[in-house]
Design a protein around this motif. Structure first.
Motif, PDB file in Angstrom:
ATOM      1  N   LEU A  21       0.827  -1.209   0.000  1.00  0.00           N
ATOM      2  CA  LEU A  21       0.000   0.000   0.000  1.00  0.00           C
ATOM      3  C   LEU A  21       0.852   1.244   0.000  1.00  0.00           C
ATOM      4  CD1 LEU A  21      -2.809  -1.062   2.524  1.00  0.00           C
ATOM      5  CD2 LEU A  21      -2.998  -0.798   0.034  1.00  0.00           C
ATOM      6  N   LEU A  22       1.956   1.184   0.752  1.00  0.00           N
ATOM      7  CA  LEU A  22       2.848   2.346   0.786  1.00  0.00           C
ATOM      8  C   LEU A  22       3.481   2.598  -0.561  1.00  0.00           C
ATOM      9  CD1 LEU A  22       4.206   4.511   2.508  1.00  0.00           C
ATOM     10  CD2 LEU A  22       6.014   2.853   3.066  1.00  0.00           C
ATOM     11  N   LEU A  23       3.866   1.532  -1.249  1.00  0.00           N
ATOM     12  CA  LEU A  23       4.468   1.685  -2.579  1.00  0.00           C
ATOM     13  C   LEU A  23       3.473   2.278  -3.589  1.00  0.00           C
ATOM     14  CD1 LEU A  23       6.534  -1.645  -2.826  1.00  0.00           C
ATOM     15  CD2 LEU A  23       7.417   0.686  -2.591  1.00  0.00           C
ATOM     16  N   ILE A  24       2.192   1.817  -3.476  1.00  0.00           N
ATOM     17  CA  ILE A  24       1.179   2.324  -4.408  1.00  0.00           C
ATOM     18  C   ILE A  24       0.939   3.811  -4.197  1.00  0.00           C
ATOM     19  CG2 ILE A  24      -1.276   2.187  -5.016  1.00  0.00           C
ATOM     20  CD1 ILE A  24      -1.085  -0.835  -4.498  1.00  0.00           C
ATOM     21  N   ARG A  25       0.866   4.211  -2.904  1.00  0.00           N
ATOM     22  CA  ARG A  25       0.572   5.617  -2.618  1.00  0.00           C
ATOM     23  C   ARG A  25       1.737   6.524  -2.951  1.00  0.00           C
ATOM     24  NH1 ARG A  25      -2.728   7.116   2.588  1.00  0.00           N
ATOM     25  NH2 ARG A  25      -2.631   8.994   1.301  1.00  0.00           N
ATOM     26  N   THR A  26       2.906   6.010  -2.907  1.00  0.00           N
ATOM     27  CA  THR A  26       4.093   6.843  -3.187  1.00  0.00           C
ATOM     28  C   THR A  26       4.575   6.724  -4.620  1.00  0.00           C
ATOM     29  OG1 THR A  26       5.543   5.059  -2.425  1.00  0.00           O
ATOM     30  CG2 THR A  26       4.847   6.727  -0.785  1.00  0.00           C
ATOM     31  N   LYS A  27       3.767   6.038  -5.508  1.00  0.00           N
ATOM     32  CA  LYS A  27       4.151   5.882  -6.915  1.00  0.00           C
ATOM     33  C   LYS A  27       4.118   7.247  -7.623  1.00  0.00           C
ATOM     34  CE  LYS A  27       2.689   3.609 -11.178  1.00  0.00           C
ATOM     35  NZ  LYS A  27       1.670   2.710 -11.785  1.00  0.00           N
ATOM     36  N   PRO A  28       5.147   7.623  -8.344  1.00  0.00           N
ATOM     37  CA  PRO A  28       5.166   8.934  -9.026  1.00  0.00           C
ATOM     38  C   PRO A  28       4.142   8.991 -10.167  1.00  0.00           C
ATOM     39  CG  PRO A  28       7.045   7.628  -9.698  1.00  0.00           C
ATOM     40  CD  PRO A  28       6.403   6.877  -8.564  1.00  0.00           C
ATOM     41  N   VAL A  29       3.452  10.164 -10.323  1.00  0.00           N
ATOM     42  CA  VAL A  29       2.442  10.376 -11.370  1.00  0.00           C
ATOM     43  C   VAL A  29       3.118  10.781 -12.672  1.00  0.00           C
ATOM     44  CG1 VAL A  29       0.406  11.693 -12.064  1.00  0.00           C
ATOM     45  CG2 VAL A  29       0.766  11.098  -9.650  1.00  0.00           C
ATOM     46  N   LYS A  30       2.720  10.082 -13.778  1.00  0.00           N
ATOM     47  CA  LYS A  30       3.309  10.401 -15.082  1.00  0.00           C
ATOM     48  C   LYS A  30       2.734  11.721 -15.612  1.00  0.00           C
ATOM     49  CE  LYS A  30       4.245   5.681 -16.601  1.00  0.00           C
ATOM     50  NZ  LYS A  30       4.017   4.667 -17.677  1.00  0.00           N
ATOM     51  N   GLN A  31       3.523  12.578 -16.105  1.00  0.00           N
ATOM     52  CA  GLN A  31       3.123  13.854 -16.687  1.00  0.00           C
ATOM     53  C   GLN A  31       2.880  13.690 -18.190  1.00  0.00           C
ATOM     54  OE1 GLN A  31       2.546  16.585 -14.931  1.00  0.00           O
ATOM     55  NE2 GLN A  31       3.070  15.481 -13.024  1.00  0.00           N
ATOM     56  N   VAL A  32       1.678  14.206 -18.665  1.00  0.00           N
ATOM     57  CA  VAL A  32       1.368  14.137 -20.086  1.00  0.00           C
ATOM     58  C   VAL A  32       2.218  15.150 -20.834  1.00  0.00           C
ATOM     59  CG1 VAL A  32      -0.428  14.409 -21.829  1.00  0.00           C
ATOM     60  CG2 VAL A  32      -0.977  13.424 -19.593  1.00  0.00           C
ATOM     61  N   GLN A  33       2.914  14.680 -21.817  1.00  0.00           N
ATOM     62  CA  GLN A  33       3.769  15.533 -22.626  1.00  0.00           C
ATOM     63  C   GLN A  33       3.014  15.930 -23.910  1.00  0.00           C
ATOM     64  OE1 GLN A  33       6.726  16.621 -21.629  1.00  0.00           O
ATOM     65  NE2 GLN A  33       6.607  15.421 -19.723  1.00  0.00           N
ATOM     66  N   LEU A  34       2.614  17.206 -24.051  1.00  0.00           N
ATOM     67  CA  LEU A  34       1.929  17.713 -25.241  1.00  0.00           C
ATOM     68  C   LEU A  34       2.949  18.024 -26.313  1.00  0.00           C
ATOM     69  CD1 LEU A  34      -0.672  20.089 -23.567  1.00  0.00           C
ATOM     70  CD2 LEU A  34      -0.995  17.752 -24.385  1.00  0.00           C
ATOM     71  N   THR A  35       2.713  17.375 -27.481  1.00  0.00           N
ATOM     72  CA  THR A  35       3.622  17.580 -28.613  1.00  0.00           C
ATOM     73  C   THR A  35       2.925  18.435 -29.659  1.00  0.00           C
ATOM     74  OG1 THR A  35       4.612  15.431 -28.211  1.00  0.00           O
ATOM     75  CG2 THR A  35       5.015  16.452 -30.367  1.00  0.00           C
ATOM     76  N   ALA A  36       3.490  19.506 -30.022  1.00  0.00           N
ATOM     77  CA  ALA A  36       2.901  20.412 -31.020  1.00  0.00           C
ATOM     78  C   ALA A  36       2.846  19.725 -32.387  1.00  0.00           C
ATOM     79  CB  ALA A  36       3.711  21.706 -31.108  1.00  0.00           C
ATOM     80  N   MET A  37       1.647  19.872 -33.064  1.00  0.00           N
ATOM     81  CA  MET A  37       1.492  19.306 -34.396  1.00  0.00           C
ATOM     82  C   MET A  37       2.380  20.063 -35.371  1.00  0.00           C
ATOM     83  SD  MET A  37      -0.649  16.791 -34.267  1.00  0.00           S
ATOM     84  CE  MET A  37      -1.121  16.598 -35.975  1.00  0.00           C
TER      85      MET A  37
END
Length: 399
Positions: A21-37
């Protein structure tokens, strides 16, 4: 020992669960990378004002300039047939004829009745002259009897008899005068009957109203013919009409008597506008048009194409047809300005082959995307690959 072992396992399992449970709560959140068309590559054309002379083509079918469906006005049996489909006939030529015996008898009876009436009138005129003289003589006789009666030289009976005779003669004179006075009316009545009988005899013959070609015949000798039933179709193919329907924009540029170039089977011929409907058909919003052509070579039913010169336009803004985006009944173009697309609403003018005249929220000098506009959007970044040049209309390479 057994109890200690179980307690140790329970503590171990609980520790593992808490660690997970501790590992799940401390898992880093992935940041969405916006790529310009990446910018879209487009081809544009520069808007320039041009003087154009638009022309429009309309296709229709040839029709006989005049067509008549003939019928008898009388009933009878068809006695003769002198026309077949495809036969050329002259104006006044007899094509069909009914048995005319009854109508000849009616004509003879009407002529005889007229002669009898004329003889009766001549007799009555002579009798009127005699009756007038007899009545005058009888009036003189009555006057004498009255004079003699006053002198007691004639009886009252003689005087009354003379007066009765005078009244009888006056009645005869009145009848004869009425007959003579109405003679003209009776003669006109008999003459009308004779003319009607003569016309009925002529109506037993169906004649060509104009020079033409027989198209169809609907009866055979021996058939009983009723009045007003179609018997024969005749066409005038010396001149043919190209019938077509044109939109209001074309109709407004045309006028009666205008010369038009017509193409039939790869050949060109000059025609003349002889009819142009002013009020359009409410169902199609189009105007009926007829163009008169010489018909020595062509036949009704052939396809023909007419080309019309429309009103010239000056300083017209012209783009390729592929530059127009149609959405929900409206037209748009894309303007490339500083690397960004702008969608502009435009009004469509005449089309000249693969070019379209536009007007509205555009002006000369702007770059318009020339093709592949369906996938483009407002505000999209673009890179101009190349700028196409619009060849001025009227040059060898133009429309």
């Amino acid at each position: 020992m057994e109890k200690k072992r179980k307690a140790y396992l329970a503590v171990l399992v609980l520790g593992i669960i808490l660690a997970m449970l501790l590992l799940i709560r401390t898992k880093p959140v992935k940041q969405v990378q916006l790529t310009a068309m990446p910018p879209v590559h487009v081809t544009v054309v520069e808007l320039r004002g041009q003087a154009i002379h638009p022309r429009e083509k309309v296709t229709g079918r040839l029709q006989a300039s005049r067509k008549a469906t003939l019928h008898f006005e009388l009933a009878g049996q068809l006695a003769e047939r002198h026309a077949e489909p495809g036969q050329r006939v002259e104006a006044g030529q007899v094509l069909l004829r009914l048995a005319e015996g009854d109508y000849q008898d009616a004509l003879q009876e009407a002529g005889t009745a007229l002669q009898q009436e004329q003889a009766t009138i001549a007799r009555d005129r002579q009798l009127l002259t005699l009756a007038t003289r007899q009545a005058e003589l009888q009036r003189q006789a009555v006057a004498r009897f009255e004079q003699l009666g006053r002198q007691s030289m004639a009886s009252n009976a003689q005087r009354d008899e003379a007066q009765a005779r005078l009244l009888q003669l006056q009645a005869d004179e009145a009848r004869l005068r009425y007959s003579v006075d109405t003679a003209a009316a009776r003669v006109q009545q008999r003459e009308a009957a004779l003319s009607r009988a003569q016309r009925n005899l002529e109506r037993t013959r169906l004649q060509a109203p104009f020079k033409g070609v027989v198209n169809e015949v609907f009866a055979q000798p021996g058939d009983y013919v009723a009045p007003n039933v179609p018997m024969l179709d005749i066409l005038n193919v010396e001149q043919l009409d190209l019938y077509a329907e044109v939109p209001g924009g074309i109709a407004a540029a045309l006028q009666l008597g205008q010369q038009v170039d017509v193409r039939i089977g790869g050949q060109h011929q000059q025609g003349e506008i002889v009819a142009l409907q002013t009020d359009p058909n409410p169902a199609t919003s189009s105007h009926a048009l007829r163009i008169r052509l010489a018909g020595q070579v062509w036949l009704p039913g052939e396809l023909a194409q007419a080309e019309f010169a429309l009103k010239p336009l000056h300083d017209a803004l012209v783009v390729p047809i592929a530059a127009i985006l149609q959405e929900e009944g409206k037209a748009y173009v894309f303007v490339a300005a500083q690397g960004v697309l702008q969608r502009r609403a435009v009004m469509l003018g005449p089309r000249v082959q693969d070019r379209q005249v536009i007007s509205g929220s555009v002006r000369a000098g702007e770059n318009i995307v020339a093709r592949d506009v369906a996938a483009l959007a407002e505000g999209e970044r673009v890179i101009i690959d190349k700028t196409d040049a619009i060849t001025p209309i009227g040059t060898k390479e133009g429309v």
